[in-house]
Design a protein around this motif. Structure first.
Motif, PDB file in Angstrom:
ATOM      1  N   TRP A   1       0.792  -1.226   0.000  1.00  0.00           N
ATOM      2  CA  TRP A   1       0.000   0.000   0.000  1.00  0.00           C
ATOM      3  C   TRP A   1       0.827   1.281   0.000  1.00  0.00           C
ATOM      4  O   TRP A   1       0.261   2.381  -0.036  1.00  0.00           O
ATOM      5  N   ARG A   2       2.132   1.176   0.012  1.00  0.00           N
ATOM      6  CA  ARG A   2       2.973   2.374   0.094  1.00  0.00           C
ATOM      7  C   ARG A   2       2.625   3.354  -1.030  1.00  0.00           C
ATOM      8  O   ARG A   2       2.655   3.019  -2.215  1.00  0.00           O
ATOM      9  N   ASP A   3       2.254   4.574  -0.635  1.00  0.00           N
ATOM     10  CA  ASP A   3       1.939   5.681  -1.548  1.00  0.00           C
ATOM     11  C   ASP A   3       0.725   5.383  -2.431  1.00  0.00           C
ATOM     12  O   ASP A   3       0.557   6.000  -3.485  1.00  0.00           O
ATOM     13  N   LYS A   4      -0.147   4.481  -1.995  1.00  0.00           N
ATOM     14  CA  LYS A   4      -1.276   4.059  -2.818  1.00  0.00           C
ATOM     15  C   LYS A   4      -2.613   4.354  -2.141  1.00  0.00           C
ATOM     16  O   LYS A   4      -2.714   4.473  -0.918  1.00  0.00           O
ATOM     17  N   ILE A   5      -3.643   4.449  -2.962  1.00  0.00           N
ATOM     18  CA  ILE A   5      -5.032   4.375  -2.514  1.00  0.00           C
ATOM     19  C   ILE A   5      -5.563   3.021  -2.996  1.00  0.00           C
ATOM     20  O   ILE A   5      -4.901   2.333  -3.788  1.00  0.00           O
ATOM     21  N   TYR A   6      -6.744   2.638  -2.521  1.00  0.00           N
ATOM     22  CA  TYR A   6      -7.339   1.373  -2.954  1.00  0.00           C
ATOM     23  C   TYR A   6      -8.634   1.679  -3.670  1.00  0.00           C
ATOM     24  O   TYR A   6      -9.628   2.087  -3.060  1.00  0.00           O
ATOM     25  N   SER A   7      -8.632   1.506  -4.993  1.00  0.00           N
ATOM     26  CA  SER A   7      -9.815   1.843  -5.783  1.00  0.00           C
ATOM     27  C   SER A   7      -9.755   1.055  -7.080  1.00  0.00           C
ATOM     28  O   SER A   7      -9.091   1.453  -8.036  1.00  0.00           O
ATOM     29  N   GLY A   8     -10.407  -0.109  -7.106  1.00  0.00           N
ATOM     30  CA  GLY A   8     -10.241  -1.006  -8.234  1.00  0.00           C
ATOM     31  C   GLY A   8      -8.838  -1.561  -8.274  1.00  0.00           C
ATOM     32  O   GLY A   8      -8.244  -1.730  -9.339  1.00  0.00           O
TER      33      GLY A   8
END
Length: 489
Positions: A12-19
């Motif tokens: 998840w580093r530097d990420k969002i969760y969307s699809g």
């Protein structure tokens, strides 16, 4: 660095969760350990464009999810619970590090979340409608519940895991998609962990999104035309803003806001037991709970004994890093909040309140504080402190206790301690609060009882097994006949 086995930082580093995991359009947000300031990683920050894209994905995925049989939706939630039980200890540790709570509080969040999700799963197997009466022969009339569509969930930093669970679970169970915006101060324990749980549990892609961010992200979520409902837990100030926008858009908003909760101690109590409950109610999680005992209203004849016991208990409490040792209180979440607690204590003291314990801090570590001679008009009486301060006000009669308890515009929780249950109930019946506890303190969370406030504490929409179906579905009236009837025109 790896935070948990369930959610290693390289995922998840530097990420969002969307699809799936992707780069956020508004940069990154540091993930910090509150007691030390150590950076444990960074999470992506969602832009307004990210919110719009997520809402479109969610709206598309939701149609197939709503058509999925309810028991199958419930099975996925139950699988998430199984995984939560496997990873419960590491999740609790992350809550401790990211929010500054003590270990028992982190463990309690996991336990409560398990129950919330299990009860949500059960909701998916409940009847979804009723056959209603009709005054026309041959007309079949049904009222059925249908999903709202896309639900936006905005959660605070103080209890991020449980306060997300109580909205996510019933929303998904009833056939909705969810866009979750965790507070940027607790985006892993309040968001990433759920993304990983639902991924592993087999939730279809596109139904659940984690969109960390600040005010701009939240505003975009509230305003997006594809988001049909907002579930918000947080400050009264922000809740009022969300309510105003949602009302203008004729969008459902479920708002649970702040509190200045009275803990009424009558003269027939066991003083030691009452002081113990009062200390817990004010100092759990450094007082950073919307249900904290914000005002100790104590009857005059036992006031000295109660204050002595409360001060003694307070001075015995330890403050420190909850991840490294067994302490009673961890840090305040940030410098701004710690400074605000300082201000309330100092201003109240300048107006005549006396500090009998605590009142000082070392950085974010604020000593638990007892203040007496607190009267209406002082900040310690009027304002939600969100810090470890027990403010004591003395009253003479039961009527005066009621008047003092109701002397503000909040109405979240109230509690009454008395050995005379009938007397306590008579007082409880007059209190302006969405939740009232007799012979207990104010901080209590159960999925079975409606959770919600009155006045500045919310709009009365509650989370519970009694109310979740109403909150996360719409009623639809459907009639049918074998053939069209004859009409005069």
């Amino acid at each position: 660095m790896s935070v948990t086995e369930l959610a290693p930082a390289d995922v998840w580093r530097d990420k969002i969760y969307s699809g799936g995991w992707k780069t956020g359009g508004a940069g990154t947000i540091p993930v910090t350990e509150k007691a030390t300031g150590e950076q444990m990683g960074s999470i992506g920050c969602a832009s307004a464009a990210d919110v719009s894209a997520a809402a479109a994905i969610a709206a598309d995925a939701q149609r197939a999810w709503a058509a999925t049989p309810g028991p199958q939706r419930g099975d996925i939630l139950r699988e998430a619970v199984r995984l939560l039980q496997v990873h419960g200890d590491e999740i609790a540790r992350q809550i401790v590090r990211e929010t500054g709570s003590i270990r028992p509080k982190g463990q309690l969040e996991v336990k409560l979340a398990i129950r919330e999700i299990l009860e949500g799963a059960a909701l998916a197997s409940q009847p979804t409608g009723v056959i209603t009466a009709s005054d026309a022969r041959g007309r079949h009339s049904v009222a059925r519940r249908i999903p709202l569509g896309v639900v936006g969930v905005i959660t605070p930093w103080n209890s991020p895991f449980i306060l997300a669970a109580r909205a996510i679970a019933p929303a998904l169970a009833t056939g909705n998609a969810v866009l979750l915006k965790p507070d940027p101060q607790s985006s892993v324990s309040g968001g990433v962990l759920y993304a990983r749980l639902f991924e592993a549990a087999g939730l279809p892609e596109g139904l659940f999104h984690v969109l960390p961010g600040g005010a701009e992200t939240g505003d975009a979520l509230v305003r997006d035309p594809l988001v049909n409902m907002i579930s918000f837990t947080g400050s009264t100030r922000v809740g009022q803003q969300i309510g105003a926008v949602a009302g203008g858009l004729l969008k459902r908003a479920n708002l649970e806001l702040g509190g200045k909760n009275p803990y009424i101690v009558l003269d027939d109590v066991d003083v030691e037991a009452a002081a113990s409950a009062g200390a817990w109610g004010s100092f759990l999680h450094q007082g950073q709970v919307c249900m904290s005992a914000g005002r100790h209203l104590v009857q005059e004849s036992i006031a000295d004994a109660y204050i002595e016991s409360l001060v003694r208990r307070t001075r015995a409490l330890t403050v420190g890093d909850p991840f490294k040792g067994d302490v009673h209180l961890g840090p305040i979440v940030n410098e701004r909040q710690a400074a605000n607690v300082d201000r309330i204590v100092a201003d109240s003291a300048s107006q005549g309140a006396k500090i009998l314990a605590g009142g000082t801090r070392d950085g974010l570590f604020f000593k638990p504080t007892v203040m007496v001679d607190v009267v209406p008009g002082m900040p310690a009486f009027e304002e939600e402190i969100f810090g470890p301060v027990a403010a004591v006000t003395v009253f003479k009669t039961d009527d005066e206790a009621v008047a003092l308890a109701n002397q503000n515009r909040y109405g979240l929780v109230a509690a009454v301690a008395s050995s005379d249950l009938r007397r306590a109930q008579q007082i409880a019946d007059q209190l302006h609060a969405g939740i009232v506890h007799i012979n207990d303190q104010t901080v209590m969370h159960e999925v079975f009882g409606p959770m919600g406030g009155l006045g500045l504490s919310g709009n009365g929409h509650n989370y519970s097994t009694l109310t979740n179906a109403d909150q996360f579905t719409e009623w639809q009236w459907v009639t049918s006949r074998e053939s069209l009837p004859a009409y005069p025109f």
